[in-house]
Design a protein around this motif. Structure first.
Motif, mmCIF file in Angstrom:
data_model
loop_
_atom_site.group_PDB
_atom_site.id
_atom_site.type_symbol
_atom_site.label_atom_id
_atom_site.label_comp_id
_atom_site.label_asym_id
_atom_site.label_seq_id
_atom_site.Cartn_x
_atom_site.Cartn_y
_atom_site.Cartn_z
ATOM 1 N N PHE A 42 14.671 -23.701 -14.450
ATOM 2 C CA PHE A 42 13.499 -23.515 -13.499
ATOM 3 C C PHE A 42 13.576 -24.966 -12.446
ATOM 4 C CE2 PHE A 42 11.758 -20.945 -16.750
ATOM 5 C CZ PHE A 42 11.708 -19.665 -16.229
ATOM 6 N N ILE A 43 13.411 -24.741 -11.167
ATOM 7 C CA ILE A 43 13.422 -25.673 -10.221
ATOM 8 C C ILE A 43 12.038 -25.793 -9.941
ATOM 9 C CG2 ILE A 43 14.394 -26.864 -8.129
ATOM 10 C CD1 ILE A 43 16.557 -25.881 -10.511
ATOM 11 N N GLU A 78 1.072 -28.808 -10.705
ATOM 12 C CA GLU A 78 0.629 -27.469 -11.369
ATOM 13 C C GLU A 78 1.725 -26.775 -12.284
ATOM 14 O OE1 GLU A 78 -2.133 -25.695 -12.086
ATOM 15 O OE2 GLU A 78 -2.902 -27.719 -11.467
ATOM 16 N N GLU A 79 3.045 -26.797 -11.640
ATOM 17 C CA GLU A 79 4.114 -26.022 -12.375
ATOM 18 C C GLU A 79 4.525 -26.614 -13.384
ATOM 19 O OE1 GLU A 79 7.428 -25.153 -8.948
ATOM 20 O OE2 GLU A 79 5.790 -26.920 -8.527
ATOM 21 N N ALA A 80 4.466 -27.988 -13.759
ATOM 22 C CA ALA A 80 4.775 -28.722 -14.670
ATOM 23 C C ALA A 80 3.681 -28.424 -15.977
ATOM 24 C CB ALA A 80 5.018 -30.079 -14.618
ATOM 25 N N ILE A 81 2.176 -28.561 -15.276
ATOM 26 C CA ILE A 81 1.399 -28.160 -16.413
ATOM 27 C C ILE A 81 1.417 -26.707 -16.835
ATOM 28 C CG2 ILE A 81 -1.127 -28.124 -16.500
ATOM 29 C CD1 ILE A 81 -1.196 -30.362 -14.116
ATOM 30 N N VAL A 103 14.060 -30.480 -12.453
ATOM 31 C CA VAL A 103 14.895 -29.180 -12.713
ATOM 32 C C VAL A 103 14.595 -29.300 -14.635
ATOM 33 C CG1 VAL A 103 17.252 -28.509 -13.011
ATOM 34 C CG2 VAL A 103 16.607 -29.626 -11.024
ATOM 35 N N ARG A 104 14.065 -27.943 -14.742
ATOM 36 C CA ARG A 104 13.776 -28.035 -16.157
ATOM 37 C C ARG A 104 14.867 -26.761 -16.767
ATOM 38 N NH1 ARG A 104 9.144 -26.449 -15.582
ATOM 39 N NH2 ARG A 104 8.384 -28.810 -15.925
#
Lengths: 175, 175
Positions: A160-161, A31-34, A167-168
């Motif tokens: 952001f992790i 969800e975080e990636a989306i 790790v972005r």
């Protein structure tokens, strides 16, 4: 005019296996990636993809983009009927692509596809580089970066992790 | 027995320029970096370096290590007089190196040097991977990772961001 790269890589710097598979990356698309991708894409007004990425996208069940899409190719003369109203072919080099899109009123361009990204970096035309690093060494595949004769310095703006270890990091070109 | 890698790379995955220079990395070695290295090295009881790293270290004004050092080389038969009591030559493969050091009572080993790290990763003998990423593309040089026939999954444990933009991520091998 700003060009953005938003891409996932393995710890060893690959964006896909040699055969194009990204299964090792997709497992981190939570969800975080989306949400992160939606935030990113909401600030973009045109998408420029390479021929390889275009071929991949044609295999998807539905067209994944809701922004104007430009396909960079010197060999492709016509788009398949099903996507004719969804994309435009550009047979130009990186500088000319940005000039052309600027004339059409676009100013925030998402550059996607391994070779296309490398050609934009070689021409020093990438303003923001957003790299999501998956905690896995895949050993071989298609590399994000290619050899360049010059250096490019960036400024790290934020990282952001994700809870699953992706790790972005966000980088802006230092000029 | 645990083997650690603690290393800096460029955004494009190089640990040194083709000629060995790390000027692009050294500029990020601020107080935070020095403190981080001290914390890391305080948990290490032996250092294993490759022949190339050893040659580099010989050029330093003083011997930089305060732990037992082992130099891995099949060609080196004798150490220079000045460092004879500071290091030991090991002519063994990665598995045998860890066995040998374990017999000598060591249990937390720092593996340093590009080719040596690659040989330990190929043998799946690296337990912790700590990578500090400098926000610069140097374009070419000596790559941290080499081709491998297998994948290695890691767990991301933490990431620190230095004030100058170096991003240091800690990974533990998932077994």
């Amino acid at each position: 005019m700003k060009a953005f790269v938003y891409i996932g890589t393995s710890l060893d710097g690959f964006i896909a296996r040699t055969n194009g598979d990204i299964d090792w990356l997709v497992q981190f698309a939570n969800e975080e990636a989306i949400q992160s991708y939606h935030e990113f894409i909401s600030g973009i007004d045109a998408i420029v993809i390479g021929r390889g990425t275009f071929e991949t996208v044609l295999g998807f069940p539905t067209w994944p983009y809701d922004k104007p899409v430009f396909v960079v190719s010197t060999s492709l003369k016509e788009l398949p009927e099903a996507v004719k109203n969804k994309a435009t072919i550009l047979s130009l080099d990186p500088n000319a692509i940005l000039q052309q899109l600027s004339l059409q009123g676009f100013s925030r361009i998402y550059i996607d596809g391994g070779k296309l990204i490398q050609s934009f970096l070689k021409a020093d035309l990438v303003n923001e580089l957003i790299i999501s690093k998956a905690p896995i060494l895949i050993g071989s595949g298609r590399a994000l970066f290619g050899e360049m004769k010059h250096e490019l310095e960036f400024e790290h703006t934020r990282t952001f992790i994700q809870s699953n270890g992706l790790v972005r990091s966000f980088y802006v070109r230092k000029r």
